[in-house]
Design an enzyme around this catalytic site. Structure first.
Site, PDB file in Angstrom:
ATOM      1  N   HIS A  98       2.109  -2.768   1.276  1.00  0.00           N
ATOM      2  CA  HIS A  98       1.926  -1.842   2.386  1.00  0.00           C
ATOM      3  C   HIS A  98       1.250  -2.477   3.590  1.00  0.00           C
ATOM      4  O   HIS A  98       1.187  -1.872   4.648  1.00  0.00           O
ATOM      5  CB  HIS A  98       1.156  -0.599   1.952  1.00  0.00           C
ATOM      6  CG  HIS A  98      -0.241  -0.870   1.498  1.00  0.00           C
ATOM      7  ND1 HIS A  98      -0.523  -1.427   0.281  1.00  0.00           N
ATOM      8  CD2 HIS A  98      -1.422  -0.668   2.114  1.00  0.00           C
ATOM      9  CE1 HIS A  98      -1.834  -1.548   0.157  1.00  0.00           C
ATOM     10  NE2 HIS A  98      -2.400  -1.100   1.261  1.00  0.00           N
ATOM     11  N   ASP A 123       5.643   0.676   1.310  1.00  0.00           N
ATOM     12  CA  ASP A 123       5.110   2.035   1.442  1.00  0.00           C
ATOM     13  C   ASP A 123       5.730   2.714   2.664  1.00  0.00           C
ATOM     14  O   ASP A 123       5.732   2.135   3.764  1.00  0.00           O
ATOM     15  CB  ASP A 123       3.585   1.936   1.606  1.00  0.00           C
ATOM     16  CG  ASP A 123       2.903   3.273   1.392  1.00  0.00           C
ATOM     17  OD1 ASP A 123       3.420   4.297   1.875  1.00  0.00           O
ATOM     18  OD2 ASP A 123       1.850   3.282   0.739  1.00  0.00           O
ATOM     19  N   LYS A 125       4.564   4.838   4.421  1.00  0.00           N
ATOM     20  CA  LYS A 125       3.543   5.063   5.459  1.00  0.00           C
ATOM     21  C   LYS A 125       3.256   3.813   6.284  1.00  0.00           C
ATOM     22  O   LYS A 125       2.552   3.880   7.286  1.00  0.00           O
ATOM     23  CB  LYS A 125       2.190   5.465   4.831  1.00  0.00           C
ATOM     24  CG  LYS A 125       2.144   6.704   4.015  1.00  0.00           C
ATOM     25  CD  LYS A 125       0.691   7.065   3.661  1.00  0.00           C
ATOM     26  CE  LYS A 125      -0.115   5.988   2.945  1.00  0.00           C
ATOM     27  NZ  LYS A 125       0.389   5.581   1.640  1.00  0.00           N
ATOM     28  N   TYR A 155      -2.992   6.148  -3.835  1.00  0.00           N
ATOM     29  CA  TYR A 155      -3.775   5.464  -4.855  1.00  0.00           C
ATOM     30  C   TYR A 155      -3.979   6.392  -6.060  1.00  0.00           C
ATOM     31  O   TYR A 155      -4.367   7.548  -5.891  1.00  0.00           O
ATOM     32  CB  TYR A 155      -5.133   5.048  -4.258  1.00  0.00           C
ATOM     33  CG  TYR A 155      -6.047   4.364  -5.235  1.00  0.00           C
ATOM     34  CD1 TYR A 155      -5.833   3.048  -5.620  1.00  0.00           C
ATOM     35  CD2 TYR A 155      -7.137   5.047  -5.782  1.00  0.00           C
ATOM     36  CE1 TYR A 155      -6.670   2.425  -6.520  1.00  0.00           C
ATOM     37  CE2 TYR A 155      -7.978   4.426  -6.684  1.00  0.00           C
ATOM     38  CZ  TYR A 155      -7.731   3.124  -7.049  1.00  0.00           C
ATOM     39  OH  TYR A 155      -8.572   2.505  -7.952  1.00  0.00           O
ATOM     40  N   GLU A 293      -1.114   3.893 -15.311  1.00  0.00           N
ATOM     41  CA  GLU A 293      -1.985   3.244 -16.295  1.00  0.00           C
ATOM     42  C   GLU A 293      -1.819   3.838 -17.701  1.00  0.00           C
ATOM     43  O   GLU A 293      -2.519   3.434 -18.621  1.00  0.00           O
ATOM     44  CB  GLU A 293      -3.447   3.302 -15.836  1.00  0.00           C
ATOM     45  CG  GLU A 293      -3.680   2.383 -14.638  1.00  0.00           C
ATOM     46  CD  GLU A 293      -5.100   2.406 -14.110  1.00  0.00           C
ATOM     47  OE1 GLU A 293      -5.619   1.326 -13.811  1.00  0.00           O
ATOM     48  OE2 GLU A 293      -5.696   3.495 -13.988  1.00  0.00           O
ATOM     49  N   ARG A 340     -13.790  -2.167  -4.671  1.00  0.00           N
ATOM     50  CA  ARG A 340     -13.543  -1.190  -5.744  1.00  0.00           C
ATOM     51  C   ARG A 340     -13.755  -1.821  -7.120  1.00  0.00           C
ATOM     52  O   ARG A 340     -12.921  -1.707  -8.020  1.00  0.00           O
ATOM     53  CB  ARG A 340     -12.112  -0.655  -5.683  1.00  0.00           C
ATOM     54  CG  ARG A 340     -11.884   0.380  -4.617  1.00  0.00           C
ATOM     55  CD  ARG A 340     -10.688   1.256  -5.011  1.00  0.00           C
ATOM     56  NE  ARG A 340     -10.001   1.778  -3.864  1.00  0.00           N
ATOM     57  CZ  ARG A 340      -8.834   1.328  -3.408  1.00  0.00           C
ATOM     58  NH1 ARG A 340      -8.212   0.361  -4.025  1.00  0.00           N
ATOM     59  NH2 ARG A 340      -8.296   1.865  -2.349  1.00  0.00           N
ATOM     60  N   LYS A 363      -7.590 -10.226  -6.951  1.00  0.00           N
ATOM     61  CA  LYS A 363      -6.970  -9.956  -5.678  1.00  0.00           C
ATOM     62  C   LYS A 363      -7.223 -11.065  -4.671  1.00  0.00           C
ATOM     63  O   LYS A 363      -8.268 -11.693  -4.727  1.00  0.00           O
ATOM     64  CB  LYS A 363      -7.598  -8.701  -5.028  1.00  0.00           C
ATOM     65  CG  LYS A 363      -7.555  -7.439  -5.771  1.00  0.00           C
ATOM     66  CD  LYS A 363      -8.304  -6.341  -4.997  1.00  0.00           C
ATOM     67  CE  LYS A 363      -8.197  -5.012  -5.623  1.00  0.00           C
ATOM     68  NZ  LYS A 363      -7.062  -4.217  -5.428  1.00  0.00           N
TER      69      LYS A 363
END
Ligand SMILES: *[C@@H]1O[C@H](CO)[C@@H](O)[C@H](O)[C@H]1NC(C)=O
Ligand SMILES: *[C@@H]1O[C@H](CO)[C@@H](O)[C@H](O)[C@H]1NC(C)=O
Ligand SMILES: *[C@@H]1O[C@H](CO)[C@@H](O)[C@H](O)[C@H]1NC(C)=O
Length: 406
Positions: A98, A123, A125, A155, A293, A340, A363
């Site tokens: 995204h 995405d 968006k 998310y 998940e 996060r 990441k």
């Protein structure tokens, strides 16, 4: 007599607790992995040679004066299958993105091989210019395409699962005879080469089997599927107020909990899209929290599912991730920063990533710690070229010259 036995068992219990504590102490104080020194770099000594990227990837891609072959050469894509072994085992990839065009281009050129197939989900968006740049780049390859249906991804929402399913449908229609499908997000980067992925997928443990690391849903995750949730599209997922208890899962399924990452066989993907169990479970999952998940890992524990792993747990080197709560046990701390509760890698995380040798690491960000991605990218490309059984095109080599055509 009973009293005596009970004392005996309390004694044994105590002894057990003491022994376990000692073992735990020994394990937890042992340094994790081989301590690699800062002075043992993977790429720092060759800092002037690396894979190059134009300063502004977006405008380079949009530049109308560049033909596709100029562009893909400029971006140093490998355009020839590097071994028979890889040619005989095409892989499919689902990439959901995204933002961060540059990170995507770097990831794509690291995993791109002409025999594979790539479904990209952007995405809905995402900014228009971003979508157009991805579209233009993708149009330069026969084996890379945008999914036929894009979702606005939330998310932890059902839309995240739907994005993968859209790509799966497209991939089953592709003429490329791919054997397994692997999913990725925009902040992943490969550690294994394509050849290593092929060998890993064909190893005794994983041949014809799906990899979906996870375990029976722990009590702490129960709320995710016990109560109805609502996806506020493009924002977040929240429990319904007042609480609505869900019906039990269909077909008496035991719900599992695991990672949203997988490597699945083609037959399993067919099962996911066509079997009544999978369809019913998908409908049931619509109002749960973070269904990606639990969906794949639950289906992979059904006996009838092709390639299922009914006794499987967390096995499978699917991702190297540094979780904040595993600091001191699974890893030695994040050298970048936590986002996060997941580490965004800095360059000093590389020894750990490389030693762990998972399929991918997560990441990465190019704006905060660009040198971590630079270094891993160069290390990875060098490994790919060293393993090749065909002659290497000069344009694929990390280079020092700044001869950008953009
Ligand atoms: C594109 O590639 C062709 C053939 O390799 C070359 O002649 C031409 O100069 C390139 N164009 C640009 C803008 O670099
Ligand atoms: C691969 O790319 C190189 C460099 O641009 C080019 O010379 C070659 O013709 C390409 N090969 C194929 C099979 O497309
Ligand atoms: C690379 O090229 C860009 C534009 O073509 C230029 O601005 C930059 O200074 C060059 N960098 C080096 C190290 O030569």
């Amino acid at each position: 007599m009973r009293l005596l036995e009970c004392r005996k068992c309390s004694f044994l219990l105590c002894l057990g607790v003491v022994v376990c504590s000692i073992i735990y102490w020994l394990i937890s104080t042992k340094p994790v992995g081989k301590p690699l020194q800062k002075g043992e770099p993977f790429c720092q000594n060759k800092q002037d040679t690396r894979l190059t990227l134009p300063k502004d990837v977006g405008s380079c891609i949009h530049s109308s004066s560049l033909s596709c072959s100029n562009l893909t050469t400029e971006l140093q894509f490998i355009n020839i299958t590097l071994s028979h072994e890889e040619g005989n085992y095409p892989l499919a990839f689902i990439v959901t993105i995204h933002k961060e065009l540059e990170v995507f281009v770097r990831m794509l050129r690291a995993i791109y091989m002409p025999q594979n197939v790539y479904c990209i989900h952007v995405d809905a968006k995402a900014p228009k210019e971003y979508q157009e740049a991805v579209q233009k780049l993708v149009s330069c390859f026969d084996n890379v395409f945008l999914t036929s249906r894009s979702e606005k991804v939330t998310y932890a929402g059902f839309s995240r699962l739907q994005a993968d399913l859209n790509c799966m449908k497209d991939l089953l229609a592709s003429p490329i005879p791919w054997r397994k499908v692997i999913n990725l997000c925009g902040q992943d980067f490969p550690v294994m080469t394509n050849l290593e992925l092929v060998r890993y997928m064909q190893s005794k443990e994983w041949r014809d089997k799906n990899m979906t690391p996870g375990v029976k849903q722990p009590a702490t995750m129960r709320h995710r599927t016990l109560f109805q949730h609502q996806e506020i599209v493009g924002s977040h997922v929240a429990p319904r107020v007042p609480r609505h208890v869900k019906t039990p899962p269909p077909h008496n399924l035991q719900v599992y909990f695991g990672t949203a990452y997988y490597a699945l066989t083609r037959d399993f993907v067919d099962f996911v899209l066509k079997s009544q169990i999978a369809k019913d479970f998908l409908e049931w999952s619509r109002d749960t929290f973070s269904p990606d998940e639990h969906y794949w890992v639950t289906l992979n524990h059904i006996k009838e599912a092709p390639g299922s792993h009914i006794n499987g747990g967390w096995e499978g080197a699917i991702r190297a991730i540094k979780w904040r709560d595993q600091e001191g046990t699974a890893h030695d701390g994040c050298k970048g920063h936590y986002l996060r509760d997941i580490c965004v890698y800095g360059i000093d995380d590389l020894p750990w990533i490389i030693e762990k040798n998972s399929m991918f690491a997560n990441k990465f960000e190019s704006n905060t710690f660009p040198e971590a991605l630079d270094c891993l990218e160069q290390w990875h490309r060098t490994k790919v070229l060293n393993q090749a059984t065909v002659s290497i095109d000069q344009s694929w080599l990390p280079r020092s010259k700044n001869n950008s055509v953009c």
